[in-house]
Design an enzyme around this catalytic site. Sequence first.
Site, PDB file in Angstrom:
ATOM      1  N   SER A 304       0.838  -1.197   0.000  1.00 57.36           N
ATOM      2  CA  SER A 304       0.000   0.000   0.000  1.00 57.36           C
ATOM      3  C   SER A 304       0.867   1.238   0.000  1.00 57.36           C
ATOM      4  O   SER A 304       2.003   1.234   0.505  1.00 57.36           O
ATOM      5  CB  SER A 304      -0.923   0.011   1.220  1.00 57.36           C
ATOM      6  OG  SER A 304      -0.229   0.469   2.374  1.00 57.36           O
ATOM      7  N   ASP A 305       0.358   2.324  -0.580  1.00 59.26           N
ATOM      8  CA  ASP A 305       1.021   3.604  -0.366  1.00 59.26           C
ATOM      9  C   ASP A 305       0.831   3.963   1.102  1.00 59.26           C
ATOM     10  O   ASP A 305      -0.088   3.459   1.771  1.00 59.26           O
ATOM     11  CB  ASP A 305       0.437   4.687  -1.278  1.00 59.26           C
ATOM     12  CG  ASP A 305       1.455   5.780  -1.589  1.00 59.26           C
ATOM     13  OD1 ASP A 305       2.422   5.930  -0.812  1.00 59.26           O
ATOM     14  OD2 ASP A 305       1.287   6.489  -2.594  1.00 59.26           O
ATOM     15  N   TYR A 306       1.688   4.813   1.609  1.00 60.48           N
ATOM     16  CA  TYR A 306       1.668   5.109   3.037  1.00 60.48           C
ATOM     17  C   TYR A 306       0.289   5.614   3.473  1.00 60.48           C
ATOM     18  O   TYR A 306      -0.188   6.644   2.977  1.00 60.48           O
ATOM     19  CB  TYR A 306       2.743   6.140   3.368  1.00 60.48           C
ATOM     20  CG  TYR A 306       4.128   5.580   3.570  1.00 60.48           C
ATOM     21  CD1 TYR A 306       4.525   4.381   2.982  1.00 60.48           C
ATOM     22  CD2 TYR A 306       5.057   6.241   4.369  1.00 60.48           C
ATOM     23  CE1 TYR A 306       5.794   3.855   3.178  1.00 60.48           C
ATOM     24  CE2 TYR A 306       6.337   5.732   4.572  1.00 60.48           C
ATOM     25  CZ  TYR A 306       6.701   4.537   3.975  1.00 60.48           C
ATOM     26  OH  TYR A 306       7.964   4.035   4.178  1.00 60.48           O
TER      27      TYR A 306
END
Length: 774
Positions: A304-306
């Site tokens: 996932s992106d942050y």
Amino acid sequence: MKRPANRKSESKKTRILPYRNPSLPAAKRAKDLLSRMTLEEKAAQMMCVWQRKTDTLVDADGNFDLGKAKAAFQDGRGLGQVGRISDAGTGKDARGMAELTNAIQRFFVENTRLGIPVMFHEECLHGHQAMDATSFPQPIGLGATFNPELAERLFTMTAWEARLRGTHQALTPVVDVARDPRWGRVEETYGEDPYLVSRMGIAAVRGFQGDAAFRDKRRVIATLKHFAAHGQPENGTNCAPANVSMRVLRETFLYTFKEAIQKGGAISVMPSYNEIDGVPSHANRWLLRDVLRKEWGFQGFLVSDYYGIWELSQRAEVRGHSVAKDKKEAAALAVRAGVNIELPEPECYLHLVELVRQGELKESQLDELVAPALFWKFQMGLFDDPYVDPEEAERVVGCDDHRQLALQAARETITLLKNEDRAVPLDPDRIQTIAVIGPNANRDLLGGYSSVPKHNVTVLEGIQARVGGRAKVLYSEGCKITIGGSWTQDEVVPSDPEEDRRQIAEAVEVAQQADVIVLSIGGNVQTSREAYAFNHLGDRPSLDLVGRQEELAKAMVATGKPVVVFLFNGRPLSINYISQNVPAVFECWYLGQEAGSAVAEALFGDFNPSGKLPITIPRSAGHLPAFYNYKPMARRGYVFDDVSPLYAFGYGLSYTTFAFGNLRLAKKRINRDGATRVLVDVTNTGTREGTEVVQMYIRDLVSSVTRPLKELKGFVKVSLQSGETKTVRLDITPESLAFYDIDMKYVVEPGDFEIMVGNSSRDCDLQKVILHVI
């Protein structure tokens, strides 16, 4: 006579669990390990810690803390990843980071039930974002090189520097296509053209991963981001919806990812923050399962992106998509979509065990997502040889060979936009005094996602070193862009107009003493950066120079002295006054740690600039969109203004001149599944050696759906001595001609195709020939 079996040896062998057996294939080992894991251990492999490592793994000084680690992971279930060890404490040098990753790795190997090692990930956008690491030009600058081979070498170097310090996964390359220069993340991309972005992306992946065997411990896993359509956000603001058609989505934004996966072999992909047709990417089953895995055959894992999974619900700093009521529901959506690991902290995936126990998810769904992450831990050798050599890290990171490679990249990035009356290169023997002026003249020019490299040369320092004692070098800041100007400084504080004008007056006094003025202006890491929260912005509604920089330029021109402008910026800037009134203009983007040396060499002609624009420079924000590959009925014109760009995609001058001639096709007529090549003779008609980028554009003249007036489909970089001619060949394959037709089928339609070859996307720079497809 048959010898008796060695019972002791056989007994010992039988005690080796299959997943511990290095002679077995990684897939078998991963399958065996997964079968032995509890539900809790599986969930742990889908989690990561980043900033929370201060609470769980390291002390205030960034050193491993065994007491904290035992308290935080006393259940022995382990952890999937640890994020950005490079920023522990105040930042670790190469030796310190290697020692720290070894200590953390040893803890998880020796203090968890199954001894599963962790994977360390790092940011590596333009070099490892870590203390002392080599920092080269931002991707938008690398796009200007039109040199995938150079990009592969640079990211091979980056992978080595990062792996020596314990890194296993790089959160790059960015293969977004930047179609709105108001967006603050343009600098992270390779430009506006999907073909160019894809070639550079493939090269970056190959540099990071090599053959993906990971035998020599010099490579890391590449992570494609941001999937998908992140580069043309609504109103140019980061993470806004991508309002594009399915055809544009596939041909422009998905294309780069598909190429980097199928031709580059990318192992990991990061979903984007934005939504497509109302569905956020982290919850988009069609995007992450149907397209990525089923259509393209992707076998790797998604990170996932942050905080991207959290933002499926509500997150105060950014608001959130509101497709989930809370973190628990967000976790379920992400698992169903196929996101293998949550970065950067355990937020939503803390609820995985509970979701399975309650029947909202099946344990088999977690098995599906854990298996690829385990496989790549085995494939990278982490179960058999998880540690690194701190002495080797100290020797290699930031070494002189890597510094020279960064310098070569900076040279190839620099793009000459204007050279009226051959104002450059300067002759150092005819100049007694140089005035180096501007807010970017004596500061670090690395761009975003940067640390502190071992070496860094400012423009002022580079010019001083180049001229030595042969000329006097004067300096004045001239004005400021913003106050402070650090990427980590959330608030962007405009400079004070009165103070700026006082500095401009001082700069005029300095400039009047000089024979030539070198003006270093543009943007900084605050005026173009990732807008990751309401209080940390980086997108702009204007492309004009920030603050009083244009006033400074006018004041320099008014002195009557020759002026040479070097622009440093993360996005295209509408430099109308400078373009009209300054005789020599260079676009540098961000050149990395060797910026000053490369600028000085370009200024005095030690090398011949060869950069080309990877993105259009528009006349104003009102001219957007300005990308070159537009449709036939677009760009009809404006009242009281020119609809054309200030500088076109693919444009860039040289200190020599080139002529193109004898354009021809190897075969003028081909079948739809056939191939041919276009040939052109390129001659250096100037007086010095130079390098030209030969560009091929194609247009389907009549088609079932509208097609762009031209699309880049090939390029070759060729170096020629004065007077030398070379024949350049560019292949034309079915892939060069195909598109999604009226029925959304990817086909080559019969008919005539216009093949255009030249040194920019401008019509006046292109020669044309017709290819007949039957």
